[in-house]
Design an enzyme around this catalytic site. Structure first.
Site, PDB file in Angstrom:
ATOM      1  N   CYS A   7     -35.019  24.482  -2.107  1.00  0.00           N
ATOM      2  CA  CYS A   7     -34.714  24.031  -3.480  1.00  0.00           C
ATOM      3  C   CYS A   7     -34.378  25.245  -4.340  1.00  0.00           C
ATOM      4  O   CYS A   7     -33.417  25.226  -5.123  1.00  0.00           O
ATOM      5  CB  CYS A   7     -35.900  23.299  -4.098  1.00  0.00           C
ATOM      6  SG  CYS A   7     -36.038  21.556  -3.649  1.00  0.00           S
ATOM      7  N   HIS A  47     -34.080  17.651  -3.451  1.00  0.00           N
ATOM      8  CA  HIS A  47     -35.107  17.771  -2.412  1.00  0.00           C
ATOM      9  C   HIS A  47     -35.241  16.462  -1.633  1.00  0.00           C
ATOM     10  O   HIS A  47     -35.664  15.452  -2.173  1.00  0.00           O
ATOM     11  CB  HIS A  47     -36.466  18.164  -3.003  1.00  0.00           C
ATOM     12  CG  HIS A  47     -37.495  18.383  -1.932  1.00  0.00           C
ATOM     13  ND1 HIS A  47     -37.623  19.581  -1.262  1.00  0.00           N
ATOM     14  CD2 HIS A  47     -38.387  17.528  -1.358  1.00  0.00           C
ATOM     15  CE1 HIS A  47     -38.564  19.467  -0.345  1.00  0.00           C
ATOM     16  NE2 HIS A  47     -39.049  18.233  -0.380  1.00  0.00           N
ATOM     17  N   GLY A  94     -39.687  20.135  15.516  1.00  0.00           N
ATOM     18  CA  GLY A  94     -39.583  21.586  15.347  1.00  0.00           C
ATOM     19  C   GLY A  94     -39.147  22.020  13.962  1.00  0.00           C
ATOM     20  O   GLY A  94     -38.682  23.147  13.773  1.00  0.00           O
ATOM     21  N   HIS A  99     -37.380  20.851   3.874  1.00  0.00           N
ATOM     22  CA  HIS A  99     -36.270  20.444   3.005  1.00  0.00           C
ATOM     23  C   HIS A  99     -35.113  20.186   3.972  1.00  0.00           C
ATOM     24  O   HIS A  99     -34.749  21.092   4.744  1.00  0.00           O
ATOM     25  CB  HIS A  99     -35.944  21.561   2.007  1.00  0.00           C
ATOM     26  CG  HIS A  99     -34.805  21.269   1.065  1.00  0.00           C
ATOM     27  ND1 HIS A  99     -34.940  21.306  -0.315  1.00  0.00           N
ATOM     28  CD2 HIS A  99     -33.514  20.966   1.317  1.00  0.00           C
ATOM     29  CE1 HIS A  99     -33.770  21.022  -0.873  1.00  0.00           C
ATOM     30  NE2 HIS A  99     -32.885  20.818   0.103  1.00  0.00           N
ATOM     31  N   HIS A 101     -32.190  20.026   6.290  1.00  0.00           N
ATOM     32  CA  HIS A 101     -31.125  20.993   6.534  1.00  0.00           C
ATOM     33  C   HIS A 101     -30.522  20.756   7.916  1.00  0.00           C
ATOM     34  O   HIS A 101     -31.210  20.355   8.850  1.00  0.00           O
ATOM     35  CB  HIS A 101     -31.638  22.438   6.424  1.00  0.00           C
ATOM     36  CG  HIS A 101     -32.825  22.740   7.274  1.00  0.00           C
ATOM     37  ND1 HIS A 101     -34.108  22.386   6.922  1.00  0.00           N
ATOM     38  CD2 HIS A 101     -32.933  23.345   8.480  1.00  0.00           C
ATOM     39  CE1 HIS A 101     -34.945  22.767   7.863  1.00  0.00           C
ATOM     40  NE2 HIS A 101     -34.260  23.351   8.833  1.00  0.00           N
ATOM     41  N   HIS A 103     -28.384  22.724  10.879  1.00  0.00           N
ATOM     42  CA  HIS A 103     -27.912  23.991  11.424  1.00  0.00           C
ATOM     43  C   HIS A 103     -26.496  23.773  11.950  1.00  0.00           C
ATOM     44  O   HIS A 103     -26.266  22.822  12.713  1.00  0.00           O
ATOM     45  CB  HIS A 103     -28.779  24.441  12.599  1.00  0.00           C
ATOM     46  CG  HIS A 103     -30.225  24.654  12.272  1.00  0.00           C
ATOM     47  ND1 HIS A 103     -30.790  25.911  12.166  1.00  0.00           N
ATOM     48  CD2 HIS A 103     -31.237  23.779  12.027  1.00  0.00           C
ATOM     49  CE1 HIS A 103     -32.084  25.798  11.897  1.00  0.00           C
ATOM     50  NE2 HIS A 103     -32.383  24.513  11.808  1.00  0.00           N
TER      51      HIS A 103
HETATM   52  P1  5GP Z   1     -36.067  24.615  11.049  1.00  0.00           P
HETATM   53  O1  5GP Z   1     -36.918  25.054  12.201  1.00  0.00           O
HETATM   54  O2  5GP Z   1     -36.884  24.160   9.872  1.00  0.00           O
HETATM   55  O3  5GP Z   1     -35.027  23.601  11.466  1.00  0.00           O
HETATM   56  O4  5GP Z   1     -35.228  25.885  10.642  1.00  0.00           O
HETATM   57  C1  5GP Z   1     -35.476  26.658   9.522  1.00  0.00           C
HETATM   58  C2  5GP Z   1     -34.444  27.763   9.518  1.00  0.00           C
HETATM   59  O5  5GP Z   1     -34.462  28.369   8.239  1.00  0.00           O
HETATM   60  C3  5GP Z   1     -34.698  28.876  10.547  1.00  0.00           C
HETATM   61  O6  5GP Z   1     -33.559  29.001  11.390  1.00  0.00           O
HETATM   62  C4  5GP Z   1     -34.931  30.114   9.693  1.00  0.00           C
HETATM   63  O7  5GP Z   1     -34.374  31.270  10.263  1.00  0.00           O
HETATM   64  C5  5GP Z   1     -34.270  29.740   8.389  1.00  0.00           C
HETATM   65  N1  5GP Z   1     -34.860  30.347   7.191  1.00  0.00           N
HETATM   66  C6  5GP Z   1     -36.174  30.385   6.869  1.00  0.00           C
HETATM   67  N2  5GP Z   1     -36.358  30.962   5.674  1.00  0.00           N
HETATM   68  C7  5GP Z   1     -35.115  31.305   5.227  1.00  0.00           C
HETATM   69  C8  5GP Z   1     -34.663  31.940   4.044  1.00  0.00           C
HETATM   70  O8  5GP Z   1     -35.423  32.326   3.150  1.00  0.00           O
HETATM   71  N3  5GP Z   1     -33.325  32.141   3.918  1.00  0.00           N
HETATM   72  C9  5GP Z   1     -32.441  31.739   4.882  1.00  0.00           C
HETATM   73  N4  5GP Z   1     -31.146  31.982   4.667  1.00  0.00           N
HETATM   74  N5  5GP Z   1     -32.856  31.117   6.020  1.00  0.00           N
HETATM   75  C10 5GP Z   1     -34.164  30.911   6.190  1.00  0.00           C
HETATM   76 ZN    ZN Z   2     -36.646  21.332  -1.455  1.00  0.00          ZN
END
Ligand code: 5GP
Ligand code: ZN
Length: 117
Positions: A7, A47, A94, A99, A101, A103
């Site tokens: 956020c 959010h 995982g 929030h 997202h 990839h």
């Molecule tokens: P998840 O496991 O939740 O799908 O992936 C979270 C992703 O967010 C990870 O690939 C991690 O590297 C990335 N990430 C975590 N904190 C930050 C941040 O502060 N900035 C950016 N740009 N990426 C982040």
């Molecule tokens: Zn959020």
């Protein structure tokens, strides 16, 4: 949502890795720890905790995210050869950041295997 890092990034309250794409609904920025030459995170500016919380009221954000992913593909040059979209949903999926997202990963030939390890 308070204390949600994505956020804060989406509101420009804290800096992030390079912003690749932005519109009124969505922000796309480079992952802090990229796992491929291109690794972009696409997030809604509102959010939404995870994919399971997408519903009829907030569905417009999902539509905008899907469009943004295509833009990210063009901007980063990975559209032609292809790329992978990943959403980790909740603890067993995982998900580390609560929030929503997606990839967007590409820039190299990825394994066709789905990693469940
Ligand atoms: P998840 O496991 O939740 O799908 O992936 C979270 C992703 O967010 C990870 O690939 C991690 O590297 C990335 N990430 C975590 N904190 C930050 C941040 O502060 N900035 C950016 N740009 N990426 C982040
Ligand atoms: Zn959020």
């Amino acid at each position: 949502m308070e204390d949600c890092i994505f956020c804060k990034i989406a509101k420009h309250e804290i800096p992030t890795e390079k912003i690749v794409y932005e519109d009124g609904y969505v922000m796309a920025f480079n992952d802090l720890n990229p796992e491929a030459p291109v690794h972009v995170l696409v997030v809604p500016k509102m959010h939404i905790s995870n994919f399971d919380d997408v519903d009829e009221e907030n569905f417009v954000y999902l539509e905008k995210i899907m469009k943004a992913i295509k833009e990210v593909g063009k901007i980063t040059g990975i559209s032609e050869k292809g790329y992978r979209i990943i959403n980790n949903c909740k603890e067993y999926g995982g998900q580390a950041i609560n929030h929503l997202h997606f990839h967007v990963i590409g820039g190299t030939k990825l394994s066709s295997k789905i990693n469940v390890g």
